[in-house]
Design an enzyme around this catalytic site. Structure first.
Site, mmCIF file in Angstrom:
data_model
loop_
_atom_site.group_PDB
_atom_site.id
_atom_site.type_symbol
_atom_site.label_atom_id
_atom_site.label_comp_id
_atom_site.label_asym_id
_atom_site.label_seq_id
_atom_site.Cartn_x
_atom_site.Cartn_y
_atom_site.Cartn_z
ATOM 1 N N ARG A 28 4.545 -8.203 -5.885
ATOM 2 C CA ARG A 28 3.692 -9.341 -6.275
ATOM 3 C C ARG A 28 3.406 -9.273 -7.778
ATOM 4 O O ARG A 28 3.508 -8.248 -8.415
ATOM 5 C CB ARG A 28 2.373 -9.334 -5.507
ATOM 6 N N GLU A 34 -7.895 -10.120 -12.677
ATOM 7 C CA GLU A 34 -7.469 -8.711 -12.771
ATOM 8 C C GLU A 34 -8.658 -7.767 -12.739
ATOM 9 O O GLU A 34 -9.671 -7.998 -13.406
ATOM 10 C CB GLU A 34 -6.694 -8.522 -14.082
ATOM 11 N N HIS A 35 -8.498 -6.695 -11.984
ATOM 12 C CA HIS A 35 -9.551 -5.679 -11.831
ATOM 13 C C HIS A 35 -10.835 -6.307 -11.299
ATOM 14 O O HIS A 35 -11.927 -5.959 -11.751
ATOM 15 C CB HIS A 35 -9.809 -4.951 -13.163
ATOM 16 N N ASP A 37 -10.643 -7.276 -7.680
ATOM 17 C CA ASP A 37 -10.540 -7.258 -6.200
ATOM 18 C C ASP A 37 -11.491 -6.242 -5.589
ATOM 19 O O ASP A 37 -12.126 -6.497 -4.572
ATOM 20 C CB ASP A 37 -9.092 -7.085 -5.712
ATOM 21 N N GLY A 134 4.012 -2.288 -12.354
ATOM 22 C CA GLY A 134 2.818 -3.076 -12.047
ATOM 23 C C GLY A 134 3.097 -4.215 -11.086
ATOM 24 O O GLY A 134 2.361 -5.198 -11.042
ATOM 25 N N SER A 136 3.585 -3.763 -7.705
ATOM 26 C CA SER A 136 3.202 -3.357 -6.346
ATOM 27 C C SER A 136 4.367 -2.913 -5.479
ATOM 28 O O SER A 136 4.502 -3.333 -4.325
ATOM 29 C CB SER A 136 2.449 -4.479 -5.626
ATOM 30 N N SER A 137 5.192 -2.041 -6.032
ATOM 31 C CA SER A 137 6.270 -1.489 -5.210
ATOM 32 C C SER A 137 5.688 -0.698 -4.044
ATOM 33 O O SER A 137 6.249 -0.703 -2.947
ATOM 34 C CB SER A 137 7.179 -0.597 -6.059
ATOM 35 N N ASP A 182 -3.017 -6.376 -3.509
ATOM 36 C CA ASP A 182 -1.561 -6.203 -3.451
ATOM 37 C C ASP A 182 -1.045 -6.315 -2.016
ATOM 38 O O ASP A 182 -0.037 -6.979 -1.752
ATOM 39 C CB ASP A 182 -1.164 -4.835 -4.021
ATOM 40 N N TYR A 232 -8.021 4.103 -13.610
ATOM 41 C CA TYR A 232 -8.266 3.070 -12.597
ATOM 42 C C TYR A 232 -9.504 3.448 -11.773
ATOM 43 O O TYR A 232 -10.421 2.650 -11.589
ATOM 44 C CB TYR A 232 -7.032 2.921 -11.694
HETATM 45 C C1 GLA Z 1 -3.721 -2.450 -8.950
HETATM 46 C C2 GLA Z 1 -4.480 -2.321 -7.626
HETATM 47 C C3 GLA Z 1 -5.079 -3.671 -7.216
HETATM 48 C C4 GLA Z 1 -5.873 -4.292 -8.360
HETATM 49 C C5 GLA Z 1 -5.067 -4.275 -9.650
HETATM 50 C C6 GLA Z 1 -5.871 -4.748 -10.827
HETATM 51 O O1 GLA Z 1 -2.596 -3.255 -8.777
HETATM 52 O O2 GLA Z 1 -3.620 -1.860 -6.619
HETATM 53 O O3 GLA Z 1 -5.870 -3.497 -6.064
HETATM 54 O O4 GLA Z 1 -7.099 -3.653 -8.504
HETATM 55 O O5 GLA Z 1 -4.550 -2.990 -9.955
HETATM 56 O O6 GLA Z 1 -6.211 -6.083 -10.685
#
Ligand code: GLA
Length: 391
Positions: A28, A34-35, A37, A134, A136-137, A182, A232
């Protein structure tokens, strides 16, 4: 982009028989939100034309005695990992040669926790989702695994529950305290749509990507700053601390005025983090409304403000990412660009007119090379559907 060779054929070559199931889940990219969720905010991701595919069949009868195990052949590593399928199978150290299989172990554990026993099986795993970009593999692997196991065990699992199970696998088996974006994106996205996800209620809305003449250009800086994982968790903890100080369950529940009023007690870092979250949630809602009103010109300024907030307030950007966004925004046909994903590496998401995408990509790559001496990688995609079982 499909696997080089159809995965059914790879399975047959490797195991000498046909697979019974093929599960596919996409990576995805997040357009905005961003940051937020893990703060109960709104996010607006879409699934991309990069997939993790798993072909599988029950293990041959001679391997079915004793504790159930799965053989996983990774096309990327060209090697097999054998994992235990018992409820108690623990993750191995992430750095171990079979550390990547923790995602599968975690999903198996999720099924076990729901009282579902996973029988012995053989699988081939192939992925076109770039690692560490970045995109989401890891969620794609989790969601493909869960889709496969649901079919294999006959245990129907609702999409949101499946996403939650996968998020838990990421928390407990990969040690990453991620939000739910993700796994939801990889599960719930629809073709030609973005997914507006309310991470507090988990309500979703499919937002049409109305312009057929626009593509999403994804760039990978090919840098990954070492502190990304710890940073993170630190950001997430900082948001939780700020929410507690403000007396709310999550930062979703506060207004900018409340954040401003509590500036002194939040401290400099807490204040910046809270300001990012609150303003980013508002930008995401505005971006979804703009898309729904077919007002694409509103997206550029929202994406620019999101990037600035991630860079200056949330501090998850880096020089390479800032440069790539700057280069993208200077190209004709570009509607907007911003850092996407966790940050500290990966790259920007850029909306660009399809007819000008190739020229924009070439100019970005050249500018990046000239200014950093590094190569970036770029590809374009349109929004695709979420995980599925192949017929
Ligand atoms: C990563 C995390 C997500 C989200 C993003 C930032 O991808 O897996 O849950 O927090 O960072 O938006």
């Amino acid at each position: 982009m499909q696997p080089q060779q159809p995965i059914r054929q790879l399975f047959q070559q490797h195991y000498g028989r046909l697979p019974q199931w093929v599960a596919v889940a996409p990576g995805r990219v997040n357009l905005i939100g961003e940051h937020v969720d893990y703060c109960g905010g709104f996010v607006l991701p879409m699934a991309i034309e990069r997939f993790t595919s798993i072909a599988a069949a029950p293990a041959p009868a001679d391997r079915c005695a004793g504790p159930a195990r799965a053989r996983l052949w990774s096309t990327a590593l060209q090697r097999t990992v054998e994992i235990q399928l018992s409820a108690t199978a623990a993750p191995v150290p992430t750095a171990a040669a079979d550390g990547w299989a923790n995602y599968v172990r975690g999903v198996v554990a999720g099924f076990s926790a729901r009282g579902v026993c996973v029988p012995a099986f053989d699988a081939v795993i192939d992925s076109t989702v770039p690692l560490g970009g970045g995109l989401s593999s890891s969620a794609a692997l989790e969601v493909a695994t869960a889709t496969l196991l649901a079919a294999m065990t006959g245990h129907a699992i609702a999409p949101l529950e499946l996403a939650r199970l996968c998020q838990q696998a990421e928390h407990e088996y990969a040690g990453v305290p991620c939000g739910i974006m993700d796994q939801c994106a990889s599960t719930l996205c629809q073709e030609d749509h973005l997914l507006l996800l309310d991470c507090r209620s988990l309500e979703t809305k499919q937002v049409p990507f109305t312009r057929p003449d626009v593509v999403v250009l994804i760039t990978n800086s090919n840098v990954r700053h070492e502190h990304s994982c710890g940073a993170y968790a630190e950001r997430r903890a900082e948001c939780e601390r700020a929410a507690a100080l403000l007396g709310v369950e999550s930062l979703r529940a506060v207004t900018l005025e409340q954040v401003e009023a509590a500036r002194a007690s939040l401290g400099a870092v807490g204040y910046r983090c809270a300001r990012h979250v609150v303003t980013e949630i508002a930008r995401t809602v505005a971006a979804a409304a703009a898309l729904q009103n077919n007002n694409w010109s509103a997206l550029g300024p929202l994406m620019a403000a999101s990037h600035a907030s991630l860079r200056d307030d949330y501090k998850v950007s880096c020089l390479e990412l800032d440069l790539l966004v700057e280069l993208a925004c200077a190209q004709p046909g570009v509607i907007g660009s911003r850092l996407t994903g966790g940050g500290f590496g990966g790259g920007p998401v850029t909306l660009v007119e399809a007819a000008r995408a190739a020229a924009a990509a070439a100019a970005i790559a050249l500018g990046y090379r000239l200014q950093t001496g590094r190569e970036c990688t770029l590809f374009t995609t349109r929004p695709v559907g979420g995980a599925r079982l192949e017929p």
